[in-house]
Design an enzyme around this catalytic site. Sequence first.
Site, PDB file in Angstrom:
ATOM      1  N   SER A   1      13.492 -12.570 -10.119  1.00 42.42           N
ATOM      2  CA  SER A   1      14.758 -11.841 -10.232  1.00 42.42           C
ATOM      3  C   SER A   1      14.980 -11.270 -11.633  1.00 42.42           C
ATOM      4  O   SER A   1      14.398 -11.739 -12.612  1.00 42.42           O
ATOM      5  CB  SER A   1      15.925 -12.749  -9.877  1.00 42.42           C
ATOM      6  OG  SER A   1      15.741 -13.307  -8.606  1.00 42.42           O
TER       7      SER A   1
HETATM    8  N1  SAH Z   1      14.664 -17.592  -7.355  1.00 42.95           N
HETATM    9  C1  SAH Z   1      13.527 -16.715  -7.562  1.00 42.95           C
HETATM   10  C2  SAH Z   1      13.637 -15.399  -6.856  1.00 42.95           C
HETATM   11  C3  SAH Z   1      13.615 -15.551  -5.392  1.00 42.95           C
HETATM   12  S1  SAH Z   1      12.979 -14.202  -4.429  1.00 42.95           S
HETATM   13  C4  SAH Z   1      13.263 -16.564  -9.056  1.00 42.95           C
HETATM   14  O1  SAH Z   1      13.704 -17.351  -9.827  1.00 42.95           O
HETATM   15  O2  SAH Z   1      12.541 -15.694  -9.460  1.00 42.95           O
HETATM   16  C5  SAH Z   1      13.410 -14.859  -2.834  1.00 42.95           C
HETATM   17  C6  SAH Z   1      12.524 -15.966  -2.348  1.00 42.95           C
HETATM   18  O3  SAH Z   1      13.150 -16.542  -1.209  1.00 42.95           O
HETATM   19  C7  SAH Z   1      11.153 -15.525  -1.884  1.00 42.95           C
HETATM   20  O4  SAH Z   1      10.187 -16.254  -2.556  1.00 42.95           O
HETATM   21  C8  SAH Z   1      11.113 -15.828  -0.387  1.00 42.95           C
HETATM   22  O5  SAH Z   1       9.849 -16.244   0.075  1.00 42.95           O
HETATM   23  C9  SAH Z   1      12.136 -16.949  -0.309  1.00 42.95           C
HETATM   24  N2  SAH Z   1      12.769 -17.170   0.993  1.00 42.95           N
HETATM   25  C10 SAH Z   1      13.164 -16.253   1.905  1.00 42.95           C
HETATM   26  N3  SAH Z   1      13.746 -16.851   2.956  1.00 42.95           N
HETATM   27  C11 SAH Z   1      13.738 -18.177   2.703  1.00 42.95           C
HETATM   28  C12 SAH Z   1      14.198 -19.331   3.404  1.00 42.95           C
HETATM   29  N4  SAH Z   1      14.814 -19.236   4.588  1.00 42.95           N
HETATM   30  N5  SAH Z   1      14.002 -20.534   2.838  1.00 42.95           N
HETATM   31  C13 SAH Z   1      13.398 -20.664   1.634  1.00 42.95           C
HETATM   32  N6  SAH Z   1      12.946 -19.622   0.920  1.00 42.95           N
HETATM   33  C14 SAH Z   1      13.111 -18.391   1.446  1.00 42.95           C
END
Ligand code: SAH
Length: 309
Positions: A32
Amino acid sequence: MPRHLFIPPGVTPEEAYRDEVIPLLPGLATLSQPSIVALMLEELDARPGMKILEIGTASGYNAALLAEVAGDPSLVHSVEIEPRLAEQARRNLAAAGYGKVKVKVGDGCLGWPEAAPFARTMVTAEAAELSPHLLTQLDAKGILLTPFSIPGLPGLLLRLELKGSRAVGRFIGIPVSFVPLRGEYAGDGRRREAGSHLVQQAMAATEERAWEEQIDLTLECRLALCLVTAALVEQGKAPPRQVADEAWRRYVAGGKPDLNAIRVSVCPLAECPSRQLAFRRRDYALCLNLPVERNSGEGGESPQREVMS
Ligand code: SAH
């Protein structure tokens, strides 16, 4: 936080310190944007000693920040749906000195029941749904921060706070864009788009009226109007001109609030009165309460029933 320890191959350390999103898996996962992460951490209001749940570990960068805020990495629980990413995140976290952060592979929308309750829960992927598990796994004064997508609107962050057995809160007026949430509460993919053109047409009519009447709408007021308009469209109101008229009438009667002043309260779907302005989802309705309606007691207020039972 040394962000260069969380970047994928091919990204230079210098690029790691730009205020930009870094793709990890195209369309599925990102590192992010630091300024958005900072905004979310402020809104989350986590403090030392709090047990925290994160949904969407991806690189582990945000989990490491949460570990700093909590003052103890073992208080941070992060769920990632993509096994490869979870594995990489564990390595990244260990290399950065946060190896005690707990990372689990699974659907984060089901929460982490064995470790609940959590004082804070932060979702880092976007959906039009609200998982009941995340609310029921909060402690008595817990806070849930999640991107929530509404057709026709930019992505908004929803911040809900438990007050006893009720969940109340607000939308935060910074447009955000996250990768889609997957799993059981990903929501109906079509819902994202459904009616968005009607919302946009109705908003165009509202903008025209504001211009004609020389009313200067701030971004925060425009977002509030968008929210009211989108709720009316979801409730099946049409055509756009009439939606615009009704949205405007309710907005003015509600005290012309900005986004911050609209209170959101969560009630079980079955208990949401049909005339209540709300986003109705699988289990819950997100009720919109405008300030004047709220104070006058003439409707608009959502039921005071418990939602956490
Ligand atoms: N927090 C991260 C950014 C997250 S991007 C950072 O610090 O950089 C969003 C993430 O959510 C992705 O890796 C995706 O695989 C995950 N994701 C999507 N749906 C999800 C779910 N239901 N449970 C857990 N992870 C999920």
